[in-house]
Design a protein around this motif. Sequence first.
Motif, PDB file in Angstrom:
ATOM      1  N   PHE A  80       0.828  -1.198   0.000  1.00 13.30           N
ATOM      2  CA  PHE A  80       0.000   0.000   0.000  1.00 13.30           C
ATOM      3  C   PHE A  80       0.871   1.260   0.000  1.00 13.30           C
ATOM      4  N   GLU A  81       1.947   1.219   0.760  1.00 14.94           N
ATOM      5  CA  GLU A  81       2.832   2.379   0.821  1.00 14.94           C
ATOM      6  C   GLU A  81       3.708   2.431  -0.420  1.00 14.94           C
ATOM      7  N   LYS A  82       3.681   3.549  -1.095  1.00 12.48           N
ATOM      8  CA  LYS A  82       4.468   3.709  -2.320  1.00 12.48           C
ATOM      9  C   LYS A  82       5.941   3.877  -1.980  1.00 12.48           C
ATOM     10  N   PRO A  83       6.819   3.080  -2.602  1.00 14.87           N
ATOM     11  CA  PRO A  83       8.255   3.225  -2.336  1.00 14.87           C
ATOM     12  C   PRO A  83       8.762   4.604  -2.768  1.00 14.87           C
ATOM     13  N   GLY A  84       9.793   5.062  -2.131  1.00 14.48           N
ATOM     14  CA  GLY A  84      10.388   6.344  -2.485  1.00 14.48           C
ATOM     15  C   GLY A  84      10.920   6.318  -3.910  1.00 14.48           C
ATOM     16  N   GLY A  85      10.857   7.465  -4.588  1.00 15.40           N
ATOM     17  CA  GLY A  85      11.363   7.569  -5.947  1.00 15.40           C
ATOM     18  C   GLY A  85      10.542   6.815  -6.972  1.00 15.40           C
ATOM     19  N   THR A  86       9.268   6.581  -6.662  1.00 13.66           N
ATOM     20  CA  THR A  86       8.406   5.792  -7.543  1.00 13.66           C
ATOM     21  C   THR A  86       7.215   6.620  -8.024  1.00 13.66           C
ATOM     22  N   VAL A  87       6.894   6.483  -9.296  1.00 12.08           N
ATOM     23  CA  VAL A  87       5.672   7.052  -9.854  1.00 12.08           C
ATOM     24  C   VAL A  87       4.696   5.904 -10.075  1.00 12.08           C
ATOM     25  N   ARG A  88       3.532   5.995  -9.451  1.00  6.09           N
ATOM     26  CA  ARG A  88       2.540   4.932  -9.572  1.00  6.09           C
ATOM     27  C   ARG A  88       1.375   5.366 -10.457  1.00  6.09           C
ATOM     28  N   ILE A  89       1.027   4.480 -11.381  1.00  7.89           N
ATOM     29  CA  ILE A  89      -0.113   4.710 -12.258  1.00  7.89           C
ATOM     30  C   ILE A  89      -1.109   3.586 -12.030  1.00  7.89           C
ATOM     31  N   ALA A  90      -2.322   3.919 -11.637  1.00  6.42           N
ATOM     32  CA  ALA A  90      -3.382   2.920 -11.438  1.00  6.42           C
ATOM     33  C   ALA A  90      -4.272   2.899 -12.673  1.00  6.42           C
ATOM     34  N   VAL A  91      -4.504   1.710 -13.213  1.00  2.00           N
ATOM     35  CA  VAL A  91      -5.340   1.559 -14.402  1.00  2.00           C
ATOM     36  C   VAL A  91      -6.642   0.868 -14.012  1.00  2.00           C
ATOM     37  N   LEU A  92      -7.753   1.534 -14.280  1.00  2.00           N
ATOM     38  CA  LEU A  92      -9.085   0.979 -14.052  1.00  2.00           C
ATOM     39  C   LEU A  92      -9.725   0.680 -15.396  1.00  2.00           C
ATOM     40  N   GLY A  93     -10.443  -0.441 -15.485  1.00  2.00           N
ATOM     41  CA  GLY A  93     -11.084  -0.785 -16.749  1.00  2.00           C
ATOM     42  C   GLY A  93     -11.804  -2.110 -16.668  1.00  2.00           C
ATOM     43  N   ASP A  94     -12.321  -2.552 -17.821  1.00  2.00           N
ATOM     44  CA  ASP A  94     -13.078  -3.804 -17.873  1.00  2.00           C
ATOM     45  C   ASP A  94     -12.215  -4.919 -18.446  1.00  2.00           C
ATOM     46  N   GLU A 149     -10.365   0.909  -2.591  1.00  2.00           N
ATOM     47  CA  GLU A 149      -9.091   0.196  -2.594  1.00  2.00           C
ATOM     48  C   GLU A 149      -7.959   0.899  -3.325  1.00  2.00           C
ATOM     49  N   VAL A 150      -8.247   1.491  -4.480  1.00  2.00           N
ATOM     50  CA  VAL A 150      -7.159   2.016  -5.311  1.00  2.00           C
ATOM     51  C   VAL A 150      -6.388   3.125  -4.611  1.00  2.00           C
ATOM     52  N   TRP A 151      -7.100   4.028  -3.916  1.00  2.00           N
ATOM     53  CA  TRP A 151      -6.409   5.130  -3.239  1.00  2.00           C
ATOM     54  C   TRP A 151      -5.436   4.637  -2.185  1.00  2.00           C
ATOM     55  N   LYS A 152      -5.652   3.436  -1.659  1.00  2.00           N
ATOM     56  CA  LYS A 152      -4.745   2.900  -0.637  1.00  2.00           C
ATOM     57  C   LYS A 152      -3.310   2.762  -1.171  1.00  2.00           C
ATOM     58  N   TYR A 153      -3.184   2.606  -2.499  1.00  2.00           N
ATOM     59  CA  TYR A 153      -1.872   2.382  -3.110  1.00  2.00           C
ATOM     60  C   TYR A 153      -1.159   3.693  -3.465  1.00  2.00           C
ATOM     61  N   GLN A 154      -1.761   4.819  -3.130  1.00  2.00           N
ATOM     62  CA  GLN A 154      -1.156   6.136  -3.317  1.00  2.00           C
ATOM     63  C   GLN A 154      -0.725   6.396  -4.764  1.00  2.00           C
ATOM     64  N   PRO A 155      -1.633   6.190  -5.732  1.00  2.00           N
ATOM     65  CA  PRO A 155      -1.244   6.429  -7.130  1.00  2.00           C
ATOM     66  C   PRO A 155      -1.049   7.918  -7.417  1.00  2.00           C
ATOM     67  N   ASP A 156      -0.092   8.223  -8.299  1.00  2.00           N
ATOM     68  CA  ASP A 156       0.111   9.592  -8.761  1.00  2.00           C
ATOM     69  C   ASP A 156      -0.810   9.912  -9.937  1.00  2.00           C
ATOM     70  N   ILE A 157      -1.125   8.880 -10.722  1.00  2.00           N
ATOM     71  CA  ILE A 157      -1.980   9.025 -11.902  1.00  2.00           C
ATOM     72  C   ILE A 157      -3.002   7.899 -11.886  1.00  2.00           C
ATOM     73  N   VAL A 158      -4.248   8.217 -12.188  1.00  2.00           N
ATOM     74  CA  VAL A 158      -5.287   7.198 -12.354  1.00  2.00           C
ATOM     75  C   VAL A 158      -5.745   7.242 -13.806  1.00  2.00           C
ATOM     76  N   LEU A 159      -5.602   6.130 -14.488  1.00  2.00           N
ATOM     77  CA  LEU A 159      -5.993   6.024 -15.894  1.00  2.00           C
ATOM     78  C   LEU A 159      -7.267   5.199 -15.992  1.00  2.00           C
ATOM     79  N   LEU A 160      -8.327   5.792 -16.541  1.00  2.00           N
ATOM     80  CA  LEU A 160      -9.585   5.081 -16.761  1.00  2.00           C
ATOM     81  C   LEU A 160      -9.647   4.633 -18.208  1.00  2.00           C
ATOM     82  N   ALA A 161      -9.636   3.318 -18.424  1.00  2.00           N
ATOM     83  CA  ALA A 161      -9.776   2.757 -19.771  1.00  2.00           C
ATOM     84  C   ALA A 161     -11.268   2.561 -20.037  1.00  2.00           C
ATOM     85  N   LEU A 162     -11.857   3.459 -20.795  1.00  2.00           N
ATOM     86  CA  LEU A 162     -13.305   3.480 -20.999  1.00  2.00           C
ATOM     87  C   LEU A 162     -13.680   2.831 -22.318  1.00  2.00           C
ATOM     88  N   THR A 163     -14.588   1.856 -22.271  1.00  2.00           N
ATOM     89  CA  THR A 163     -15.182   1.287 -23.475  1.00  2.00           C
ATOM     90  C   THR A 163     -16.467   2.060 -23.743  1.00  2.00           C
TER      91      THR A 163
END
Length: 225
Positions: A80-94, A149-163
Amino acid sequence: MGFKKRAKDAGKMLGITLVMSVLLGECGLRIIGFENPDFYEYNARVGWKHRPNMSAWARQEGEALIETNAQGFRDRSHSFEKPGGTVRIAVLGDSFTEAHQVAFDEMFSTRIESKLGPCGAFSGKKVEVLNFGASAYGTANEFILLQDEVWKYQPDIVLLALTTGNDLEDNIPALAGAKVRPYFKLEGDKLIPDFSQNTPLSTGQSIWHSTQHASRLAQFIQRFR
């Protein structure tokens, strides 16, 4: 007495035959490598999620080994805790994001991670792309998952893959067929989550899903259905 004994013996033989048939069918399907696993389990908030810590082959559209982490996502394990020096991108989709049709390294979320790593914009930083995709998710499922749940991972960017087809229909019970899923309703100027359609499985459905998870014969029956 003779008739009763013959009937009793016939019943025993029938029972033994049925048990042997089930065992032979189960063993035969495992020997030939048949799988039609139930990858999902009921979730009271988002409707359904991948079963955690699962490993099975998906062969309905292509062939790929599907492995899930302890949180029930088709991804590596992440703290859940983002490591230092890391950029996290969370991808949501179907299902396009979940990508049961291809191997893990061929998923677009994995390829994004490998492509962005050497990118100059992220120089000196590690890029992690977290995959939260699940088949048949609409934006209501995804928004609730984001909050829960997703916010727990401390993402810098959230990408929504929309159909642009069924992802929009999935937000309207009349168009989605009132499937077991969460919805949102507009009250004044606020969107309020509506879980009235997200009903738990019946006892029979729960037993069948558990059986299908464990038995190749049950998986064969489900594929035939």
